[in-house]
Design a protein around this motif. Structure first.
Motif, mmCIF file in Angstrom:
data_model
loop_
_atom_site.group_PDB
_atom_site.id
_atom_site.type_symbol
_atom_site.label_atom_id
_atom_site.label_comp_id
_atom_site.label_asym_id
_atom_site.label_seq_id
_atom_site.Cartn_x
_atom_site.Cartn_y
_atom_site.Cartn_z
ATOM 1 N N ASP A 72 -38.879 2.550 -15.546
ATOM 2 C CA ASP A 72 -39.847 3.251 -16.213
ATOM 3 C C ASP A 72 -39.996 3.120 -17.754
ATOM 4 O OD1 ASP A 72 -38.143 5.293 -16.560
ATOM 5 O OD2 ASP A 72 -39.041 6.704 -14.602
ATOM 6 N N GLN A 73 -38.930 3.061 -18.490
ATOM 7 C CA GLN A 73 -39.807 3.318 -19.848
ATOM 8 C C GLN A 73 -39.210 4.074 -21.144
ATOM 9 O OE1 GLN A 73 -39.433 -0.300 -21.309
ATOM 10 N NE2 GLN A 73 -38.818 -0.843 -19.289
ATOM 11 N N LYS A 74 -38.357 5.579 -20.210
ATOM 12 C CA LYS A 74 -38.527 6.865 -20.552
ATOM 13 C C LYS A 74 -37.339 6.539 -21.465
ATOM 14 C CE LYS A 74 -41.241 9.195 -17.176
ATOM 15 N NZ LYS A 74 -41.393 10.266 -16.207
ATOM 16 N N TRP A 75 -37.569 7.320 -22.534
ATOM 17 C CA TRP A 75 -36.289 7.605 -23.158
ATOM 18 C C TRP A 75 -34.927 8.337 -22.590
ATOM 19 C CZ3 TRP A 75 -34.926 3.911 -26.802
ATOM 20 C CH2 TRP A 75 -35.875 3.445 -26.973
ATOM 21 N N GLN A 76 -34.100 8.215 -22.426
ATOM 22 C CA GLN A 76 -33.159 9.609 -22.237
ATOM 23 C C GLN A 76 -32.173 9.591 -22.919
ATOM 24 O OE1 GLN A 76 -33.095 9.117 -17.922
ATOM 25 N NE2 GLN A 76 -31.386 9.022 -17.286
ATOM 26 N N THR A 89 -25.377 11.421 -36.393
ATOM 27 C CA THR A 89 -26.182 10.064 -35.199
ATOM 28 C C THR A 89 -26.037 10.175 -33.715
ATOM 29 O OG1 THR A 89 -25.768 8.521 -37.045
ATOM 30 C CG2 THR A 89 -26.230 7.777 -34.644
ATOM 31 N N VAL A 90 -26.938 10.247 -32.790
ATOM 32 C CA VAL A 90 -27.243 10.720 -31.599
ATOM 33 C C VAL A 90 -27.961 8.990 -30.623
ATOM 34 C CG1 VAL A 90 -28.128 11.988 -29.958
ATOM 35 C CG2 VAL A 90 -27.813 13.096 -32.390
ATOM 36 N N ALA A 91 -27.679 8.102 -29.723
ATOM 37 C CA ALA A 91 -27.603 7.476 -28.944
ATOM 38 C C ALA A 91 -28.730 8.180 -27.707
ATOM 39 C CB ALA A 91 -26.798 6.824 -29.220
ATOM 40 N N ILE A 92 -29.934 7.621 -27.830
ATOM 41 C CA ILE A 92 -30.913 8.131 -26.825
ATOM 42 C C ILE A 92 -30.948 6.253 -26.495
ATOM 43 C CG2 ILE A 92 -32.999 8.764 -26.595
ATOM 44 C CD1 ILE A 92 -33.339 10.275 -28.961
ATOM 45 N N PHE A 93 -31.520 6.324 -25.300
ATOM 46 C CA PHE A 93 -31.006 4.949 -24.159
ATOM 47 C C PHE A 93 -32.481 5.357 -23.481
ATOM 48 C CE2 PHE A 93 -26.968 6.559 -24.100
ATOM 49 C CZ PHE A 93 -25.981 5.379 -24.709
ATOM 50 N N GLN A 94 -33.151 3.660 -23.166
ATOM 51 C CA GLN A 94 -34.546 3.828 -22.803
ATOM 52 C C GLN A 94 -34.408 3.421 -21.866
ATOM 53 O OE1 GLN A 94 -37.475 1.270 -24.518
ATOM 54 N NE2 GLN A 94 -38.859 1.928 -23.917
ATOM 55 N N ARG A 95 -34.531 3.415 -20.065
ATOM 56 C CA ARG A 95 -34.160 3.367 -18.842
ATOM 57 C C ARG A 95 -35.455 1.559 -18.765
ATOM 58 N NH1 ARG A 95 -33.053 6.628 -15.411
ATOM 59 N NH2 ARG A 95 -34.640 6.297 -13.771
ATOM 60 N N ARG A 107 -27.285 -1.553 -17.781
ATOM 61 C CA ARG A 107 -28.289 -1.878 -17.210
ATOM 62 C C ARG A 107 -29.932 -2.454 -18.035
ATOM 63 N NH1 ARG A 107 -27.970 4.345 -14.120
ATOM 64 N NH2 ARG A 107 -25.872 3.792 -12.609
ATOM 65 N N ASN A 108 -29.557 -3.134 -18.761
ATOM 66 C CA ASN A 108 -30.816 -4.185 -19.287
ATOM 67 C C ASN A 108 -31.422 -2.568 -20.244
ATOM 68 O OD1 ASN A 108 -32.646 -6.074 -20.373
ATOM 69 N ND2 ASN A 108 -33.339 -5.409 -18.778
ATOM 70 N N ILE A 109 -30.598 -1.820 -20.667
ATOM 71 C CA ILE A 109 -31.634 -0.812 -21.608
ATOM 72 C C ILE A 109 -32.020 -0.459 -22.677
ATOM 73 C CG2 ILE A 109 -30.988 1.412 -19.805
ATOM 74 C CD1 ILE A 109 -28.821 2.265 -21.149
ATOM 75 N N ASN A 110 -33.056 -0.271 -23.445
ATOM 76 C CA ASN A 110 -32.715 -0.340 -25.069
ATOM 77 C C ASN A 110 -31.884 0.650 -25.749
ATOM 78 O OD1 ASN A 110 -33.901 -2.197 -24.906
ATOM 79 N ND2 ASN A 110 -35.888 -1.287 -24.659
ATOM 80 N N LEU A 111 -31.655 1.001 -26.836
ATOM 81 C CA LEU A 111 -30.791 2.006 -27.591
ATOM 82 C C LEU A 111 -31.454 2.132 -28.671
ATOM 83 C CD1 LEU A 111 -27.866 3.993 -27.721
ATOM 84 C CD2 LEU A 111 -27.159 1.762 -29.132
ATOM 85 N N LEU A 112 -31.675 4.083 -29.508
ATOM 86 C CA LEU A 112 -32.595 4.105 -30.070
ATOM 87 C C LEU A 112 -30.720 4.775 -30.974
ATOM 88 C CD1 LEU A 112 -34.104 4.478 -32.193
ATOM 89 C CD2 LEU A 112 -34.962 5.966 -31.078
ATOM 90 N N PHE A 113 -30.329 4.219 -32.217
ATOM 91 C CA PHE A 113 -29.775 5.698 -32.780
ATOM 92 C C PHE A 113 -30.611 6.591 -34.000
ATOM 93 C CE2 PHE A 113 -25.864 3.421 -31.546
ATOM 94 C CZ PHE A 113 -25.128 3.937 -31.004
ATOM 95 N N GLY A 114 -30.013 7.627 -33.907
ATOM 96 C CA GLY A 114 -31.306 8.537 -35.012
ATOM 97 C C GLY A 114 -30.636 9.391 -34.810
ATOM 98 N N ILE A 170 -24.399 13.570 -24.152
ATOM 99 C CA ILE A 170 -25.574 13.031 -25.365
ATOM 100 C C ILE A 170 -24.377 12.010 -26.554
ATOM 101 C CG2 ILE A 170 -26.213 13.768 -27.463
ATOM 102 C CD1 ILE A 170 -27.518 16.448 -24.812
ATOM 103 N N PRO A 171 -24.113 10.798 -26.661
ATOM 104 C CA PRO A 171 -23.790 10.331 -27.222
ATOM 105 C C PRO A 171 -23.662 10.626 -29.156
ATOM 106 C CG PRO A 171 -24.055 8.968 -25.707
ATOM 107 C CD PRO A 171 -25.105 10.122 -25.452
ATOM 108 N N PHE A 172 -22.669 10.894 -29.917
ATOM 109 C CA PHE A 172 -23.261 10.935 -31.018
ATOM 110 C C PHE A 172 -21.747 11.070 -32.204
ATOM 111 C CE2 PHE A 172 -19.983 14.798 -30.549
ATOM 112 C CZ PHE A 172 -20.205 15.032 -31.568
ATOM 113 N N MET A 173 -22.205 10.403 -33.485
ATOM 114 C CA MET A 173 -21.457 9.932 -34.683
ATOM 115 C C MET A 173 -21.805 10.933 -35.573
ATOM 116 S SD MET A 173 -21.618 5.775 -33.992
ATOM 117 C CE MET A 173 -20.534 6.369 -35.781
ATOM 118 N N PHE A 174 -20.676 11.522 -35.907
ATOM 119 C CA PHE A 174 -20.808 11.813 -37.185
ATOM 120 C C PHE A 174 -20.029 11.566 -38.398
ATOM 121 C CE2 PHE A 174 -20.621 15.427 -40.543
ATOM 122 C CZ PHE A 174 -21.906 16.023 -40.006
#
Length: 115
Positions: free
Chosen positions: A28-32, A19-25, A108-115, A10-14
């Motif tokens: 299969d488009q799942k977030w992990q 702030t945590v980074a979540i990746f979309q595969r 790997r051509n993935i999306n990223l969500l910082f939240g 789990i990558p994070f910044m404080f």
């Protein structure tokens, strides 16, 4: 050779807030979070650092923190283990990695969500 364990990172910044980074595969488009299995006699921490570098360009000199959380995943979910005998589950060890910036590289051509 694939080892009989997995890691979850789990990558994070404080700064003022967490702030945590979540990746979309891309398959299969799942977030992990970052995840993967040990290879060729790697230790658990070596696997966490390798997977983080491969999947997001996170350098090994960042602070990796092994969490107390360990889960068990049925071996049937891993093609390289499902026909092996003598065990039923693969343990997954969890880590957090503190990032100094939001600069992540995607292999790997993935999306990223910082939240």
């Amino acid at each position: 050779m694939r080892e009989r364990f997995q890691v979850l990172v789990i990558p994070f910044m404080f700064s003022e807030e967490l702030t945590v980074a979540i990746f979309q595969r891309s398959d299969d488009q799942k977030w992990q979070f970052i995840a993967g299995g040990g290879e060729d006699n790697e230790s658990i921490i070596q696997t966490a650092k390798r997977e983080s570098l491969e999947e997001a360009g996170i350098e090994q000199n960042n602070k990796f923190i092994q969490l107390d959380t360990v889960t068990s995943i049925p071996k049937k979910h891993f093609s390289e283990h499902k026909d092996q005998k003598g065990f039923w589950v693969i343990p997954e060890y969890c880590f957090a990695v503190k990032l100094e910036s939001q600069s992540l590289i995607f292999q790997r051509n993935i999306n990223l969500l910082f939240g």
